[in-house]
Design an enzyme around this catalytic site. Structure first.
Site, PDB file in Angstrom:
ATOM      1  N   ARG A  23      -0.347  -2.080  -7.121  1.00 26.60           N
ATOM      2  CA  ARG A  23      -0.760  -3.124  -6.168  1.00 26.60           C
ATOM      3  C   ARG A  23      -1.792  -4.051  -6.819  1.00 26.60           C
ATOM      4  O   ARG A  23      -1.724  -5.280  -6.686  1.00 26.60           O
ATOM      5  CB  ARG A  23      -1.324  -2.457  -4.915  1.00 26.60           C
ATOM      6  CG  ARG A  23      -1.871  -3.411  -3.849  1.00 26.60           C
ATOM      7  CD  ARG A  23      -2.203  -2.597  -2.601  1.00 26.60           C
ATOM      8  NE  ARG A  23      -3.126  -3.243  -1.695  1.00 26.60           N
ATOM      9  CZ  ARG A  23      -2.779  -4.046  -0.699  1.00 26.60           C
ATOM     10  NH1 ARG A  23      -1.500  -4.339  -0.518  1.00 26.60           N
ATOM     11  NH2 ARG A  23      -3.678  -4.571   0.109  1.00 26.60           N
ATOM     12  N   HIS A  49      -4.943  -8.649   3.382  1.00 23.88           N
ATOM     13  CA  HIS A  49      -6.397  -8.552   3.496  1.00 23.88           C
ATOM     14  C   HIS A  49      -6.874  -9.385   4.682  1.00 23.88           C
ATOM     15  O   HIS A  49      -6.525 -10.556   4.807  1.00 23.88           O
ATOM     16  CB  HIS A  49      -7.077  -9.064   2.225  1.00 23.88           C
ATOM     17  CG  HIS A  49      -6.959  -8.135   1.069  1.00 23.88           C
ATOM     18  ND1 HIS A  49      -7.186  -8.522  -0.242  1.00 23.88           N
ATOM     19  CD2 HIS A  49      -6.648  -6.815   1.006  1.00 23.88           C
ATOM     20  CE1 HIS A  49      -7.016  -7.495  -1.047  1.00 23.88           C
ATOM     21  NE2 HIS A  49      -6.684  -6.454  -0.313  1.00 23.88           N
ATOM     22  N   TYR A 102     -10.229 -10.133  -7.386  1.00 25.60           N
ATOM     23  CA  TYR A 102      -9.244 -10.394  -8.442  1.00 25.60           C
ATOM     24  C   TYR A 102      -9.626 -11.611  -9.284  1.00 25.60           C
ATOM     25  O   TYR A 102      -9.170 -11.744 -10.418  1.00 25.60           O
ATOM     26  CB  TYR A 102      -7.849 -10.555  -7.837  1.00 25.60           C
ATOM     27  CG  TYR A 102      -7.364  -9.271  -7.226  1.00 25.60           C
ATOM     28  CD1 TYR A 102      -6.998  -8.194  -8.028  1.00 25.60           C
ATOM     29  CD2 TYR A 102      -7.329  -9.096  -5.850  1.00 25.60           C
ATOM     30  CE1 TYR A 102      -6.588  -6.996  -7.474  1.00 25.60           C
ATOM     31  CE2 TYR A 102      -6.917  -7.898  -5.287  1.00 25.60           C
ATOM     32  CZ  TYR A 102      -6.555  -6.855  -6.101  1.00 25.60           C
ATOM     33  OH  TYR A 102      -6.165  -5.661  -5.548  1.00 25.60           O
ATOM     34  N   ARG A 158       0.858  -1.178   0.000  1.00 24.67           N
ATOM     35  CA  ARG A 158       0.000   0.000   0.000  1.00 24.67           C
ATOM     36  C   ARG A 158       0.902   1.237   0.000  1.00 24.67           C
ATOM     37  O   ARG A 158       2.070   1.184   0.401  1.00 24.67           O
ATOM     38  CB  ARG A 158      -0.896   0.029   1.236  1.00 24.67           C
ATOM     39  CG  ARG A 158      -1.880  -1.127   1.344  1.00 24.67           C
ATOM     40  CD  ARG A 158      -2.726  -0.982   2.602  1.00 24.67           C
ATOM     41  NE  ARG A 158      -3.735  -2.020   2.712  1.00 24.67           N
ATOM     42  CZ  ARG A 158      -3.583  -3.152   3.391  1.00 24.67           C
ATOM     43  NH1 ARG A 158      -2.433  -3.387   4.028  1.00 24.67           N
ATOM     44  NH2 ARG A 158      -4.553  -4.038   3.446  1.00 24.67           N
ATOM     45  N   HIS A 177      -1.763   2.517  -6.168  1.00 24.35           N
ATOM     46  CA  HIS A 177      -2.625   1.362  -5.923  1.00 24.35           C
ATOM     47  C   HIS A 177      -2.831   0.543  -7.197  1.00 24.35           C
ATOM     48  O   HIS A 177      -3.151  -0.649  -7.127  1.00 24.35           O
ATOM     49  CB  HIS A 177      -3.973   1.821  -5.352  1.00 24.35           C
ATOM     50  CG  HIS A 177      -4.486   0.915  -4.275  1.00 24.35           C
ATOM     51  ND1 HIS A 177      -3.904   0.820  -3.028  1.00 24.35           N
ATOM     52  CD2 HIS A 177      -5.524   0.031  -4.265  1.00 24.35           C
ATOM     53  CE1 HIS A 177      -4.561  -0.066  -2.290  1.00 24.35           C
ATOM     54  NE2 HIS A 177      -5.544  -0.563  -3.025  1.00 24.35           N
ATOM     55  N   LYS A 227      -3.030  -1.968   7.543  1.00 24.34           N
ATOM     56  CA  LYS A 227      -4.271  -1.532   8.180  1.00 24.34           C
ATOM     57  C   LYS A 227      -4.478  -2.283   9.490  1.00 24.34           C
ATOM     58  O   LYS A 227      -4.125  -3.453   9.618  1.00 24.34           O
ATOM     59  CB  LYS A 227      -5.460  -1.787   7.248  1.00 24.34           C
ATOM     60  CG  LYS A 227      -5.503  -0.842   6.049  1.00 24.34           C
ATOM     61  CD  LYS A 227      -6.757  -1.057   5.234  1.00 24.34           C
ATOM     62  CE  LYS A 227      -6.852  -0.062   4.094  1.00 24.34           C
ATOM     63  NZ  LYS A 227      -8.078  -0.259   3.280  1.00 24.34           N
TER      64      LYS A 227
END
Length: 294
Positions: free
Chosen positions: A243, A266, A275, A145, A240, A169
């Site tokens: 990414r 994630h 994806y 990120r 991004h 995160k």
């Protein structure tokens, strides 16, 4: 309606301690609902599930996206639950409401050849060329990120084991492999350019500005955009996007979705599953283009 809305906002502020931004968002929903009820000449005690569904339908027809409608639905549920709990309504008319399904927006990606062109167009001999090449190589190699790349420090790297430790995160730490070409670009930058950027007050952040400070997210976005333009790529390129390209190209190469989930950091596999839609869309386009009856 106005008095109840005022009392509810006060409750959010004092008892729930929610932010001013959240209070404003709820207020906007309740003001819109008040306008809808006034137009229908409908007092608050007479509001039922059907009326709230009509309100949401009107908001949708006005152009509100599914993601925003979900937020509005949550506001209604919390407001009417609060009214019912305090005996201001005999029942909670918002309880049966269903949140709209989120829009299935597929992430943009770059083709592998475009990524190669972008990376190889950066001349390391030019000023900041080594830094910028190392940044973009790391974005694509490890799927970081933007905030993770900006916060990367020298002590986070283990060049012998070929990985970087990042904090993403939720303040969660994960270990991500670094590809060979990214590692070579980083070593070249550390050996030949970073030391020229270091000033007396420089920290151990990997990527430094010309003033020796930590690179800001806005500056990194600008660098990525400028480098893409110099490479002649017409598509809007941003951190991004690299990414997304990292994850998509791994999936196309046969990587397991659970592995990609771990690499991206994630928390939920459902986030990574988008994806699979990208890969499915690519397969459909290939079938249509090359199959005789596609």
């Amino acid at each position: 309606m106005e008095a109840e809305a005022d009392s509810f906002i006060l409750y959010l502020a004092t008892e729930r301690g929610l932010s001013a931004a959240y209070q404003l968002s709820v207020r906007q929903t309740l003001d819109a609902l008040a306008g809808f009820l006034k137009k229908k000449n409908l007092p608050l005690p007479d509001v039922g599930t059907d009326e709230l569904s009509d309100f949401l339908a009107e908001r949708k027809s006005s152009g509100l996206a599914a993601s925003s409608l979900r937020i509005v639905t949550v506001h209604l549920k919390v407001f009417f639950r609060w009214l019912a709990a305090r005996g201001k309504l005999p029942m909670d008319p918002a309880e049966p409401l269903l949140s709209p399904r989120p829009d299935q927006t597929l992430p943009e990606t770059l083709h592998g050849k475009e990524v190669t062109r972008l990376l190889e167009s950066i001349d390391p001999v030019q000023f900041l060329g080594r830094r910028d090449r190392a940044m973009l190589e790391l974005f694509y190699s490890s799927g970081l990120r933007l905030s993770e790349l900006c916060s990367a420090r020298l002590e986070n790297f283990d060049m012998e084991e070929h990985f970087i430790r990042v904090t993403g995160k939720g303040n969660k730490t994960r270990i991500v492999p670094i590809g060979r070409q990214a590692e070579e670009a980083i070593e070249d930058y550390l050996r030949n350019e970073r030391k020229e950027l270091v000033k007396k007050r420089s920290s151990s952040h990997l990527f430094l500005s010309v003033r020796g400070g930590k690179l800001s997210p806005d500056r990194v976005r600008q660098v990525v955009k400028e480098r893409a333009a110099m490479a002649g790529i017409d598509q809007n390129v941003y951190p991004h996007l690299l990414r997304h390209s990292f994850a998509t190209h791994l999936l196309e190469g046969g990587a397991d979705l659970r592995v990609i989930q771990e690499l991206l950091g994630h928390a939920d596999i459902s986030t990574t599953q988008i994806y699979t839609h990208v890969d499915g869309a690519r397969l459909k386009s290939i079938h249509k283009k090359f199959h005789p009856r596609g």
